[in-house]
Design a protein around this motif. Structure first.
Motif, PDB file in Angstrom:
ATOM      1  N   LEU A 286       0.821  -1.211   0.000  1.00  0.00           N
ATOM      2  CA  LEU A 286       0.000   0.000   0.000  1.00  0.00           C
ATOM      3  C   LEU A 286       0.857   1.265   0.000  1.00  0.00           C
ATOM      4  O   LEU A 286       0.472   2.296  -0.556  1.00  0.00           O
ATOM      5  CB  LEU A 286      -0.932   0.007   1.209  1.00  0.00           C
ATOM      6  N   GLY A 287       2.033   1.176   0.634  1.00  0.00           N
ATOM      7  CA  GLY A 287       2.894   2.349   0.740  1.00  0.00           C
ATOM      8  C   GLY A 287       3.397   2.875  -0.593  1.00  0.00           C
ATOM      9  O   GLY A 287       3.796   4.044  -0.695  1.00  0.00           O
ATOM     10  N   TRP A 288       3.376   2.049  -1.635  1.00  0.00           N
ATOM     11  CA  TRP A 288       3.836   2.488  -2.955  1.00  0.00           C
ATOM     12  C   TRP A 288       2.710   3.065  -3.803  1.00  0.00           C
ATOM     13  O   TRP A 288       2.960   3.529  -4.934  1.00  0.00           O
ATOM     14  CB  TRP A 288       4.491   1.321  -3.700  1.00  0.00           C
ATOM     15  N   GLY A 289       1.494   3.037  -3.282  1.00  0.00           N
ATOM     16  CA  GLY A 289       0.365   3.642  -3.991  1.00  0.00           C
ATOM     17  C   GLY A 289       0.090   2.976  -5.332  1.00  0.00           C
ATOM     18  O   GLY A 289       0.277   1.768  -5.505  1.00  0.00           O
ATOM     19  N   ALA A 290      -0.312   3.794  -6.309  1.00  0.00           N
ATOM     20  CA  ALA A 290      -0.700   3.277  -7.627  1.00  0.00           C
ATOM     21  C   ALA A 290       0.486   2.828  -8.459  1.00  0.00           C
ATOM     22  O   ALA A 290       0.307   2.240  -9.536  1.00  0.00           O
ATOM     23  CB  ALA A 290      -1.485   4.353  -8.382  1.00  0.00           C
ATOM     24  N   ALA A 291       1.710   3.082  -7.996  1.00  0.00           N
ATOM     25  CA  ALA A 291       2.890   2.682  -8.761  1.00  0.00           C
ATOM     26  C   ALA A 291       3.133   1.173  -8.709  1.00  0.00           C
ATOM     27  O   ALA A 291       3.942   0.654  -9.466  1.00  0.00           O
ATOM     28  CB  ALA A 291       4.125   3.423  -8.243  1.00  0.00           C
ATOM     29  N   VAL A 292       2.420   0.473  -7.825  1.00  0.00           N
ATOM     30  CA  VAL A 292       2.557  -0.975  -7.696  1.00  0.00           C
ATOM     31  C   VAL A 292       1.185  -1.619  -7.871  1.00  0.00           C
ATOM     32  O   VAL A 292       0.189  -1.134  -7.312  1.00  0.00           O
ATOM     33  CB  VAL A 292       3.156  -1.354  -6.320  1.00  0.00           C
ATOM     34  N   ARG A 293       1.134  -2.693  -8.643  1.00  0.00           N
ATOM     35  CA  ARG A 293      -0.118  -3.446  -8.817  1.00  0.00           C
ATOM     36  C   ARG A 293       0.123  -4.899  -8.430  1.00  0.00           C
ATOM     37  O   ARG A 293       1.137  -5.497  -8.837  1.00  0.00           O
ATOM     38  CB  ARG A 293      -0.606  -3.377 -10.262  1.00  0.00           C
ATOM     39  N   VAL A 294      -0.796  -5.475  -7.679  1.00  0.00           N
ATOM     40  CA  VAL A 294      -0.683  -6.876  -7.273  1.00  0.00           C
ATOM     41  C   VAL A 294      -1.171  -7.754  -8.412  1.00  0.00           C
ATOM     42  O   VAL A 294      -2.315  -7.639  -8.854  1.00  0.00           O
ATOM     43  CB  VAL A 294      -1.505  -7.160  -5.996  1.00  0.00           C
ATOM     44  N   LEU A 295      -0.304  -8.647  -8.874  1.00  0.00           N
ATOM     45  CA  LEU A 295      -0.687  -9.599  -9.911  1.00  0.00           C
ATOM     46  C   LEU A 295      -1.257 -10.876  -9.304  1.00  0.00           C
ATOM     47  O   LEU A 295      -2.233 -11.435  -9.796  1.00  0.00           O
ATOM     48  CB  LEU A 295       0.526  -9.937 -10.781  1.00  0.00           C
ATOM     49  N   GLU A 296      -0.623 -11.330  -8.234  1.00  0.00           N
ATOM     50  CA  GLU A 296      -1.089 -12.508  -7.505  1.00  0.00           C
ATOM     51  C   GLU A 296      -0.467 -12.525  -6.115  1.00  0.00           C
ATOM     52  O   GLU A 296       0.556 -11.866  -5.888  1.00  0.00           O
ATOM     53  CB  GLU A 296      -0.730 -13.791  -8.267  1.00  0.00           C
ATOM     54  N   PRO A 297      -1.137 -13.173  -5.181  1.00  0.00           N
ATOM     55  CA  PRO A 297      -2.370 -13.960  -5.272  1.00  0.00           C
ATOM     56  C   PRO A 297      -3.607 -13.069  -5.190  1.00  0.00           C
ATOM     57  O   PRO A 297      -3.526 -11.903  -4.793  1.00  0.00           O
ATOM     58  CB  PRO A 297      -2.275 -14.878  -4.046  1.00  0.00           C
ATOM     59  N   GLU A 298      -4.720 -13.632  -5.522  1.00  0.00           N
ATOM     60  CA  GLU A 298      -5.974 -12.882  -5.479  1.00  0.00           C
ATOM     61  C   GLU A 298      -6.315 -12.459  -4.049  1.00  0.00           C
ATOM     62  O   GLU A 298      -6.921 -11.405  -3.836  1.00  0.00           O
ATOM     63  CB  GLU A 298      -7.110 -13.743  -6.052  1.00  0.00           C
ATOM     64  N   SER A 299      -5.886 -13.260  -3.063  1.00  0.00           N
ATOM     65  CA  SER A 299      -6.190 -12.912  -1.668  1.00  0.00           C
ATOM     66  C   SER A 299      -5.540 -11.592  -1.269  1.00  0.00           C
ATOM     67  O   SER A 299      -6.125 -10.803  -0.518  1.00  0.00           O
ATOM     68  CB  SER A 299      -5.724 -14.024  -0.725  1.00  0.00           C
ATOM     69  N   LEU A 300      -4.347 -11.307  -1.796  1.00  0.00           N
ATOM     70  CA  LEU A 300      -3.696 -10.030  -1.488  1.00  0.00           C
ATOM     71  C   LEU A 300      -4.388  -8.897  -2.239  1.00  0.00           C
ATOM     72  O   LEU A 300      -4.554  -7.798  -1.693  1.00  0.00           O
ATOM     73  CB  LEU A 300      -2.217 -10.074  -1.858  1.00  0.00           C
ATOM     74  N   ARG A 301      -4.811  -9.145  -3.476  1.00  0.00           N
ATOM     75  CA  ARG A 301      -5.564  -8.124  -4.220  1.00  0.00           C
ATOM     76  C   ARG A 301      -6.824  -7.740  -3.441  1.00  0.00           C
ATOM     77  O   ARG A 301      -7.179  -6.562  -3.329  1.00  0.00           O
ATOM     78  CB  ARG A 301      -5.926  -8.644  -5.607  1.00  0.00           C
ATOM     79  N   GLU A 302      -7.494  -8.748  -2.887  1.00  0.00           N
ATOM     80  CA  GLU A 302      -8.713  -8.495  -2.122  1.00  0.00           C
ATOM     81  C   GLU A 302      -8.418  -7.699  -0.856  1.00  0.00           C
ATOM     82  O   GLU A 302      -9.158  -6.776  -0.508  1.00  0.00           O
ATOM     83  CB  GLU A 302      -9.374  -9.829  -1.769  1.00  0.00           C
ATOM     84  N   ARG A 303      -7.310  -8.032  -0.172  1.00  0.00           N
ATOM     85  CA  ARG A 303      -6.968  -7.308   1.049  1.00  0.00           C
ATOM     86  C   ARG A 303      -6.601  -5.858   0.737  1.00  0.00           C
ATOM     87  O   ARG A 303      -6.933  -4.943   1.503  1.00  0.00           O
ATOM     88  CB  ARG A 303      -5.788  -7.986   1.749  1.00  0.00           C
ATOM     89  N   VAL A 304      -5.956  -5.610  -0.391  1.00  0.00           N
ATOM     90  CA  VAL A 304      -5.637  -4.241  -0.794  1.00  0.00           C
ATOM     91  C   VAL A 304      -6.919  -3.459  -1.045  1.00  0.00           C
ATOM     92  O   VAL A 304      -7.060  -2.305  -0.611  1.00  0.00           O
ATOM     93  CB  VAL A 304      -4.737  -4.241  -2.049  1.00  0.00           C
ATOM     94  N   ARG A 305      -7.868  -4.081  -1.754  1.00  0.00           N
ATOM     95  CA  ARG A 305      -9.154  -3.406  -2.010  1.00  0.00           C
ATOM     96  C   ARG A 305      -9.863  -3.071  -0.703  1.00  0.00           C
ATOM     97  O   ARG A 305     -10.422  -1.984  -0.540  1.00  0.00           O
ATOM     98  CB  ARG A 305     -10.039  -4.284  -2.901  1.00  0.00           C
ATOM     99  N   GLU A 306      -9.840  -4.006   0.254  1.00  0.00           N
ATOM    100  CA  GLU A 306     -10.495  -3.771   1.541  1.00  0.00           C
ATOM    101  C   GLU A 306      -9.870  -2.590   2.277  1.00  0.00           C
ATOM    102  O   GLU A 306     -10.576  -1.742   2.831  1.00  0.00           O
ATOM    103  CB  GLU A 306     -10.403  -5.032   2.405  1.00  0.00           C
ATOM    104  N   GLU A 307      -8.531  -2.537   2.273  1.00  0.00           N
ATOM    105  CA  GLU A 307      -7.842  -1.447   2.964  1.00  0.00           C
ATOM    106  C   GLU A 307      -8.120  -0.098   2.307  1.00  0.00           C
ATOM    107  O   GLU A 307      -8.325   0.910   2.978  1.00  0.00           O
ATOM    108  CB  GLU A 307      -6.332  -1.696   2.985  1.00  0.00           C
ATOM    109  N   ILE A 308      -8.138  -0.083   0.969  1.00  0.00           N
ATOM    110  CA  ILE A 308      -8.447   1.165   0.264  1.00  0.00           C
ATOM    111  C   ILE A 308      -9.857   1.612   0.582  1.00  0.00           C
ATOM    112  O   ILE A 308     -10.117   2.812   0.797  1.00  0.00           O
ATOM    113  CB  ILE A 308      -8.242   0.973  -1.251  1.00  0.00           C
ATOM    114  N   GLN A 309     -10.811   0.674   0.627  1.00  0.00           N
ATOM    115  CA  GLN A 309     -12.189   1.025   0.970  1.00  0.00           C
ATOM    116  C   GLN A 309     -12.273   1.575   2.388  1.00  0.00           C
ATOM    117  O   GLN A 309     -12.983   2.571   2.639  1.00  0.00           O
ATOM    118  CB  GLN A 309     -13.083  -0.204   0.827  1.00  0.00           C
ATOM    119  N   ASN A 310     -11.538   0.975   3.322  1.00  0.00           N
ATOM    120  CA  ASN A 310     -11.529   1.476   4.694  1.00  0.00           C
ATOM    121  C   ASN A 310     -10.942   2.880   4.764  1.00  0.00           C
ATOM    122  O   ASN A 310     -11.427   3.733   5.510  1.00  0.00           O
ATOM    123  CB  ASN A 310     -10.717   0.536   5.592  1.00  0.00           C
ATOM    124  N   MET A 311      -9.920   3.131   3.964  1.00  0.00           N
ATOM    125  CA  MET A 311      -9.315   4.457   3.938  1.00  0.00           C
ATOM    126  C   MET A 311     -10.300   5.486   3.381  1.00  0.00           C
ATOM    127  O   MET A 311     -10.396   6.615   3.908  1.00  0.00           O
ATOM    128  CB  MET A 311      -8.035   4.429   3.100  1.00  0.00           C
TER     129      MET A 311
END
Length: 315
Positions: A286-311
């Motif tokens: 999350l600290g790298w912002g939009a400059a980093v994209r998670v390719l896999e696993p899907e579970s980490l992509r989901e956790r990133v989405r959850e944290e962004i929604q909480n923010m």
């Protein structure tokens, strides 16, 4: 290595290790056993009291010590910078010992070597920046643990974990047998037998609180050798991140403990990690912002989405 250098090295090895066979010395100095026999005879003729016992090996007579050894400028620099490192990275007691050692080394150097050493040292610096050394409390913890290890006494402390237990608790009390201290990836770790888990565990010094050295003593587990110990690698989750070229250098320089490889690319770089659980890398990602994209696993992509929604809910 010429004969004189080898003979001096033989005396140093015997002084360090006590008893060595001719075969051991020959292997150490990459020469023949017959050459070692001749070197030992020459040492004896020069007055060095080398004792030999058939089937046992060579040793120095008790009470013999090698006179002070001269250092080249490069050797002196290595020792003095090593002392700088000890002063920076270890506790106050060892810091004082390191400074005293530096003074003794400098005192025995010939004037020309001392001047050359000073020139070398002036071109090398160990920066004492934030994060490059132990904080005050961590130094105190290190010193307490060091004494406990030498005295073979148990220690008790409260340990803060990166993730909570199933009951939501991030802190628990541990009583352990401290075996040794390891510097790994710039982080000091205690290797100890944990009474709670009944197994060897590793504890970050920075996460220890309320440390107490107990009166109870302990014995190291049979067969355990600290020098040969390696932690079991249980990082079974592979994470791959797509990295914008604008931060590729910074990603590589971050020296993340979990990073396995980084493959630069013209459009995007690929960073590969191995973790125990996706949360190990969540905040870092999350600290790298939009400059980093998670390719896999899907579970980490989901956790990133959850944290962004909480923010978003907070803003």
């Amino acid at each position: 290595m010429n004969k004189t250098e080898r003979m001096l090295a033989i005396v140093i090895e015997l002084q360090r290790k006590g008893v060595l066979r001719a075969e051991d010395l020959a292997a150490k100095f990459e020469t023949s056993i017959r050459t070692i026999y001749r070197d030992v005879q020459a040492l004896s003729e020069a007055g060095v009291p080398v004792a030999g016992a058939p089937g046992v090996g060579y040793s120095l007579m008790e009470g013999y010590f090698l006179p002070p050894v001269s250092f080249t400028a490069e050797e002196a620099v290595a020792l003095l910078i090593g002392a700088d490192f000890v002063e920076m990275r270890l506790d106050a007691e060892y810091g004082a010992k390191a400074r005293a050692s530096q003074e003794k080394i400098e005192a025995i150097l010939p004037q020309n070597v001392r001047e050359e050493t000073a020139r070398f040292r002036s071109s090398i610096r160990l920066l004492n920046e934030q994060g490059s050394k132990m904080r005050g409390r961590e130094k105190e913890t290190f010193e307490q643990l060091r004494h406990a290890i030498l005295q073979k006494r148990k220690v008790r402390f409260r340990y803060s974990k990166s993730l909570p237990d199933s009951d939501g608790d991030r802190h628990n009390e541990r009583t352990v047998d401290p075996y040794g201290l390891v510097l790994s990836q710039g982080v000091w770790m205690l290797v100890a037998f944990c009474g709670l888990r009944h197994a060897i565990r590793h504890f970050r010094l920075s996460r220890m609180n309320e440390l107490a050295v107990l009166e109870d003593s302990f014995q190291v587990s049979p067969g355990f050798q600290f020098r040969n110990h390696r932690a079991a690698d249980d990082r079974n989750v592979t994470v791959r991140l797509s990295v914008d070229p604008s931060i590729a250098d910074r990603i590589q320089e971050s020296d993340n403990f979990y990073m396995e490889s980084f493959e630069p690319g013209e459009e995007r770089g690929l960073a590969t990690f191995r973790v125990r659980r996706v949360e190990d890398l969540l905040q870092w990602t999350l600290g790298w912002g939009a400059a980093v994209r998670v390719l896999e696993p899907e579970s980490l992509r989901e956790r990133v989405r959850e944290e962004i929604q909480n923010m978003l809910e907070h803003y």
